[in-house]
Motif scaffolding. Sequence first.
Motif, short mmCIF file in Angstrom:
data_model
loop_
_atom_site.label_atom_id
_atom_site.label_comp_id
_atom_site.label_asym_id
_atom_site.label_seq_id
_atom_site.Cartn_x
_atom_site.Cartn_y
_atom_site.Cartn_z
N LEU A 33 0.82 -1.20 0.00
CA LEU A 33 0.00 0.00 0.00
C LEU A 33 0.86 1.26 0.00
O LEU A 33 0.56 2.24 -0.69
N GLU A 34 1.95 1.22 0.76
CA GLU A 34 2.86 2.36 0.82
C GLU A 34 3.53 2.60 -0.53
O GLU A 34 3.68 3.74 -0.97
N ARG A 35 3.93 1.50 -1.20
CA ARG A 35 4.54 1.63 -2.52
C ARG A 35 3.54 2.22 -3.52
O ARG A 35 3.88 3.09 -4.32
N THR A 36 2.29 1.72 -3.44
CA THR A 36 1.27 2.23 -4.34
C THR A 36 1.02 3.72 -4.09
O THR A 36 0.89 4.52 -5.02
N LYS A 37 0.95 4.05 -2.81
CA LYS A 37 0.73 5.45 -2.44
C LYS A 37 1.87 6.34 -2.92
O LYS A 37 1.64 7.42 -3.45
N MET A 38 3.12 5.87 -2.72
CA MET A 38 4.26 6.66 -3.14
C MET A 38 4.30 6.82 -4.65
O MET A 38 4.64 7.89 -5.17
N ALA A 39 3.95 5.75 -5.35
CA ALA A 39 3.93 5.83 -6.82
C ALA A 39 2.92 6.88 -7.27
O ALA A 39 3.17 7.66 -8.21
N ALA A 40 1.75 6.90 -6.59
CA ALA A 40 0.73 7.89 -6.94
C ALA A 40 1.22 9.30 -6.65
O ALA A 40 0.97 10.24 -7.42
N VAL A 41 1.92 9.44 -5.53
CA VAL A 41 2.46 10.76 -5.18
C VAL A 41 3.47 11.22 -6.21
O VAL A 41 3.42 12.35 -6.72
N LEU A 42 4.41 10.35 -6.56
CA LEU A 42 5.47 10.72 -7.50
C LEU A 42 4.95 10.92 -8.91
O LEU A 42 5.55 11.64 -9.71
N SER A 43 3.82 10.28 -9.21
CA SER A 43 3.26 10.44 -10.56
C SER A 43 2.81 11.87 -10.80
O SER A 43 2.67 12.30 -11.95
N SER A 44 2.57 12.59 -9.71
CA SER A 44 2.15 13.98 -9.87
C SER A 44 3.32 14.93 -10.09
O SER A 44 3.12 16.11 -10.39
N ALA A 45 4.55 14.42 -9.95
CA ALA A 45 5.73 15.28 -10.09
C ALA A 45 5.79 15.92 -11.46
O ALA A 45 6.08 17.11 -11.63
N GLY A 46 5.51 15.11 -12.51
CA GLY A 46 5.56 15.63 -13.88
C GLY A 46 4.57 16.76 -14.08
O GLY A 46 4.88 17.75 -14.77
N THR A 47 3.40 16.64 -13.50
CA THR A 47 2.38 17.69 -13.63
C THR A 47 2.87 19.00 -13.02
O THR A 47 2.70 20.08 -13.60
N PHE A 48 3.48 18.90 -11.88
CA PHE A 48 4.01 20.11 -11.23
C PHE A 48 5.09 20.76 -12.09
O PHE A 48 5.15 21.99 -12.21
N VAL A 49 5.95 19.94 -12.69
CA VAL A 49 7.01 20.49 -13.55
C VAL A 49 6.40 21.20 -14.75
O VAL A 49 6.83 22.30 -15.13
#
Length: 888
Positions: A754-770
């Motif tokens: 669950l933590e890995r899934t959550k972290m993946a979801a968090v990091l997936s937003s990095a591109g949007t912020f950039v």
Amino acid sequence: MQTHEIRRRFLEHFVKAGHTEVPSASLILADPNLLFVNAGMVQFVPYFLGQQTPPFDTATSVQKCVRTGDIENVGVTTRHNTFFQMAGNFSFGAYFKRGAMELAWSLLTNAVEDGGYGFDPEKLWVTVYLDDDEAEQIWRELGVPDERIQRRGMADNYWSMGIPGPCGPCSEIYFDRGPEYGVEGGPEADEDRYLEIWNLVFMQNERGAGRGKDDFEILGPLPKKNIDTGMGVERVAFLLQGVDNVYETDLLRPIIDKAQELTGRSYGVEPADDVRFRVIADHARTAAMLIGDGVNPGNDGRGYVLRRLLRRIVRSARLLGADKPVMGEFIKVVSELMAPSYPELATDFQRIETVAVGEEAAFLKTLSTGTKLFDETVDEVKAQGAKKISGTDAFTLHDTYGFPIDLTLEMAAEAGLQVDEEGFRSLMAEQRKRAKEDALSRKHAHADLTVYKEFVDRGATEFTGFDELATEATVLALIKDGVRVPVAEAGQDVEIILDRSPLYAESGGQIADRGSIVSSHGLKVAVNDVQKIAKKVWVHKSTVAAGQLTEGDTVLAQVDPAWRKGATQGHSGTHMVHAALRQVLGPNAVQAGSLNKPGYLRFDFNWQGALSDQQKADIEAVSNDAVADDFTVNTFVTDLPSAKKMGAMALFGENYGDEVRVVEIGGPFSMELCGGTHVQSSAQIGPITVLGESSVGSGIRRVEAFVGLDSYRYLAKERALLAGIASSLKVPSEEVPGRVEQLVERLKVAEKELERTKMAAVLSSAGTFVEQAQRVGKVLLVAAAAPAGVGAGDLRTLVQDIKGRFGSEPAVVVLLGNADGKVPFVAAVTKAAQDLGIKAGDLVSAFGPAISGRGGGKPEMAQGAGSDPAGIEAGLAALRARVAELAG
């Protein structure tokens, strides 16, 4: 140069330099972190933190201070004072290092005729913080040679109040007293020879929580760079007056002279007497200053500190030979000495004197009664050949007769004895716990005990409870609300004193019996508690249920048989666990306290570290094996030397006379001196179930256990619980541990996934912020609220990921979260943006106020948290404006 002149010159020097003279604050400020004001800058803290705007840019004061951590060292050394005066000058952004250093140096070294102190510059040394090149260079320019400048670490040259608040590196000035006072080598080598007289604090940061002088986090910079300096008035005084220590100065030596006059002893003859003279001088001045600022003697907090100081004065004067009250004379001298600087000591003298003299009178009564009991206790301990006063006796002196524990320790040391401090602390803790749990907690110790004096003088209550559970007795007295009454009616609570009683009075870790008092004419009284007065008079705390009880009545006092049975099981069970502990752990498991009551026991013992599961199981097994062996319980009375020769152990908190009672269970298995009630054979204890063990203080562990039916009920409840779990898991009871272990492992795997899934979801937003980064001048800026549900730890990872995607471009990334009403934030700045002068830590001050946040860090990364989510948008707007300003 007199001390008042030293103060005057200091203030005049800085007033001429443009500083506003600020009167000393009261020793009591509304600061929950401080018992008393302990530094010159305390009243200015809101200005340093930027919480208030100061009405002046620079200030100077001579602040009265009290530090209580050194009370035991007062008098023993000649360096410690509880009260002292700290002269200081303060700048709130007006000047910084050079200004502070030049002003201090000129005052110290200018000639006396020019308004200075006239110190020889060749005898002055300075220290600076490890990396403070600027301060070192300024000292050189002021004429201090390299060999008299030393660099020191955070513990010595980084100042804070010891609590969250302003802080910063400092530079200290020392005076070399000469080779007769110690070795050469500067302050690093000997701080007795090289005496610190001035500390210049370059207050530029805010510290967080932590412990010690060098274990705390720097949260970030203060709104302005400030100056806080402190010059020790007393230290400068004894140097300029040509004496060896502060006690020889003009504001303390006259108190010693008065003490010589009142006691007939001479200062400077006997070291032990000198300590007492110094205690009197220091404490008398501190007490007068505290009372002047509104502190009254009490049993806790500031009041207890004052009471302790006043009682140490009285005690020291008595030891020096004073046989009359002395406090009024000492307060008068202090007032005359200190009033030129603190005129309130003269104008309010009568109140200050009344408070001090009143406390002395009360303590003299305490000394008269308590010293007699203490002397009896000392004689008793020495007669037994022992070397230690029990915790129970120390507790009685403290709780019943008002002796502070430090006074008992001092008197014991003078008698060549030690005190069971651990036992005392244990009893104090137990008393506090009972007070919280029971509104009817034992209050005898805090009441006027004169009502019991007749019966204490008459002799001990005859205890018949070892041989019988019911005893005919005569009512000697009835006491209600501290007053003796002739009659008690139905419905009234009353204390009853009998000539004989079978009810056990609480002592030795065993709580009191419950029972009743009845008579043939319909009287029914419920006995709720039994306590001892002066270790000899039984006081039955009771409620009259029916009938009328009159002083002089003949009654039948009886113990509740069920209560007594449970109590004996608990007490004998304690002996079993004690013996088992020593078998399993060895003789170093020394008793530190105990409590037993029907069905329950606890046992405290000295031990470092938690017990293993195997050790706990072994203790339980050894105890129950002894129960199963059905050992006979023998009790007999013998003399103390014979009991010791047999190997009998003294129980915690017990007092022993020439004759002692020995309780023997199974011969060598358990043999202890004990005055409690016990079963007739070990099998009557029933099963012993160890509930667990825990820490109750440094080096003290506690074992708790159920015995008898309470043990059975506990095990039955555990069995039912296990059966329920087995039914839910659909496995036999013996397979439950393995099954639960499997489920725990599966849960851990699921949580990690669950933590890995959550972290993946968090990091997936990095591109949007950039992609959404704004161009602000030469800088790419990401300033936004973090995705919902992102905590502080994930926030840092996300910001680092976004920052990394900008590569070598100048970029700033700031994300603010919103979790449970908190606003965690992380700010990151790329190397290229740092080269443009943008630092992560500086950005916090832009958006932090909007979210009521604080934080700090390094130029490339800063983090912290706020407490106002409503300010997130305003904070981001302020951040964008700040970056636009920095990025051109």
